[in-house]
Design a protein around this motif. Structure first.
Motif, PDB file in Angstrom:
ATOM      1  N   LEU A 171       0.858  -1.184   0.000  1.00  0.00           N
ATOM      2  CA  LEU A 171       0.000   0.000   0.000  1.00  0.00           C
ATOM      3  C   LEU A 171       0.893   1.233   0.000  1.00  0.00           C
ATOM      4  O   LEU A 171       1.749   1.396   0.885  1.00  0.00           O
ATOM      5  N   ALA A 172       0.705   2.101  -0.984  1.00  0.00           N
ATOM      6  CA  ALA A 172       1.489   3.327  -1.098  1.00  0.00           C
ATOM      7  C   ALA A 172       0.684   4.492  -0.522  1.00  0.00           C
ATOM      8  O   ALA A 172      -0.408   4.803  -1.004  1.00  0.00           O
ATOM      9  N   LEU A 173       1.241   5.125   0.512  1.00  0.00           N
ATOM     10  CA  LEU A 173       0.580   6.234   1.191  1.00  0.00           C
ATOM     11  C   LEU A 173       1.500   7.455   1.193  1.00  0.00           C
ATOM     12  O   LEU A 173       2.735   7.310   1.261  1.00  0.00           O
ATOM     13  N   PRO A 174       0.931   8.659   1.143  1.00  0.00           N
ATOM     14  CA  PRO A 174       1.779   9.848   1.235  1.00  0.00           C
ATOM     15  C   PRO A 174       2.350  10.008   2.642  1.00  0.00           C
ATOM     16  O   PRO A 174       1.670   9.714   3.628  1.00  0.00           O
ATOM     17  N   ALA A 175       3.600  10.416   2.722  1.00  0.00           N
ATOM     18  CA  ALA A 175       4.186  10.696   4.029  1.00  0.00           C
ATOM     19  C   ALA A 175       3.313  11.724   4.763  1.00  0.00           C
ATOM     20  O   ALA A 175       2.829  12.682   4.167  1.00  0.00           O
ATOM     21  N   GLY A 176       3.089  11.486   6.033  1.00  0.00           N
ATOM     22  CA  GLY A 176       2.221  12.364   6.807  1.00  0.00           C
ATOM     23  C   GLY A 176       0.790  11.881   6.910  1.00  0.00           C
ATOM     24  O   GLY A 176       0.021  12.391   7.729  1.00  0.00           O
ATOM     25  N   HIS A 177       0.415  10.886   6.080  1.00  0.00           N
ATOM     26  CA  HIS A 177      -0.928  10.299   6.202  1.00  0.00           C
ATOM     27  C   HIS A 177      -1.037   9.610   7.564  1.00  0.00           C
ATOM     28  O   HIS A 177      -0.061   9.049   8.070  1.00  0.00           O
ATOM     29  N   PRO A 178      -2.215   9.622   8.193  1.00  0.00           N
ATOM     30  CA  PRO A 178      -2.355   8.993   9.513  1.00  0.00           C
ATOM     31  C   PRO A 178      -1.936   7.524   9.549  1.00  0.00           C
ATOM     32  O   PRO A 178      -1.503   7.027  10.604  1.00  0.00           O
TER      33      PRO A 178
END
Length: 312
Positions: A171-178
């Motif tokens: 799963l690719a999430l943006p840095a800073g996402h909860p």
């Protein structure tokens, strides 16, 4: 250490029902068969055959040993056959198709390895469906494709299909996402992302996308597919820009430990469920009664596995 002749003697007794028949089958003398069986008895610490007036049969220990030994003998026979085939085949040209992600990460290493064996590779890059169509029609000799659990590819019966790797989905999430924290993510937590904007493949039929969409559908959610692209670098760039979230196979991003940012601004989390992985499959026409792939294709499979191992 077990001598292969001991296993050959045991297999022959099982097939013929007597030591005399085993000697005849192997073109050995009866004392030679007895010699190897007695040595096997000493190694095991128990008799491997039982004799009677009606002939000879395997003891339970002998049956267990033969069950394991058949694989050893089969691998030995194949190794000899492959070595002889490679000795006699000279230069071979192999028409090999693969999908772009695998080509970018693996193809140079694969070509280099098989070239040393006298196998020249003509590479074709395409998506999964056209690759399968081409190997069905004989325009390609072998293809490397992928599938996911529960979504079988339409291979025809004449093809020999071998899994060469399991490629986890991240799963690719943006840095800073909860949820952009180190470590695997479980499925219930993954399903909490149903309100996010997602990126999926351009065709809408990619099995990696289907397994994600179906998981959310079963939980009563439909996803907002904001963007479609087959370019994983595009996906990672858009994730970093906080535009979308998405799934990316580990092969596309390289080796990493959980949470390591291989792309600036992106955190990758493996999904803690075996269904969220794709199988890399090598498919090629089978030969002979057992429909085994050719020697050249088997060497190709070894090169693929070695290339994948070098990435870890």
């Amino acid at each position: 250490m077990i001598d292969l002749r001991q296993l050959q003697a045991l297999r022959a007794v099982h097939a013929e029902g007597s030591v005399t028949g085993a000697a005849r089958r192997l073109a050995w003398s009866q004392p030679t068969v007895d010699y190897h069986l007695k040595n096997l008895d000493r190694l095991v610490g128990s008799p491997v055959i039982q004799r009677s007036a009606r002939g000879s049969s395997l003891t339970p220990v002998g049956v267990l040993l033969l069950d394991r030994g058949e694989e050893i003998l089969s691998l030995t026979d194949r190794a000899l056959r492959d070595a002889r085939d490679l000795t006699h085949m000279g230069r071979v040209r192999l028409r090999f198709g693969t999908f772009p992600t695998a080509a970018a990460r693996l193809l140079p290493s694969i070509v280099s390895q098989v070239d040393e064996l006298g196998i020249e590779v003509d590479a074709v890059l395409a998506e999964v469906a056209p690759l399968i169509d081409q190997v069905h029609h004989g325009t390609l000799d072998a293809v490397l494709v992928y599938s996911v659990p529960g979504y079988d590819l339409p291979f025809r019966n004449h093809l020999a299909v071998t899994e060469v790797h399991r490629d986890p989905l991240m799963l690719a999430l943006p840095a800073g996402h909860p949820l952009a924290v180190p470590g695997p993510i479980d499925v219930p937590t993954l399903l909490s992302l149903h309100d996010e904007r997602w990126l999926f493949g351009a065709t809408g039929e990619d099995p990696m996308d289907t397994i994600v969409i179906d998981a959310f559908r079963e939980a009563g959610h439909s996803l907002d597919v904001s963007i479609r692209s087959d370019d994983f670098q595009v996906l990672l760039g858009m994730v970093a820009a906080r535009m979308i979230v998405g799934m990316v196979p580990k092969l596309a991003v390289g080796s990493s430990h959980s949470g390591v940012q291989l792309h600036p601004g992106v955190v990758l989390r493996p999904v803690a469920h075996p269904d969220f992985a794709r199988s890399l499959l090598l498919a090629a026409p089978g030969e002979g009664a057992r429909r085994q792939p050719s020697t050249a294709v088997r060497q190709l499979a070894v090169a693929i596995r070695d290339s994948l191992a070098a990435l870890d």
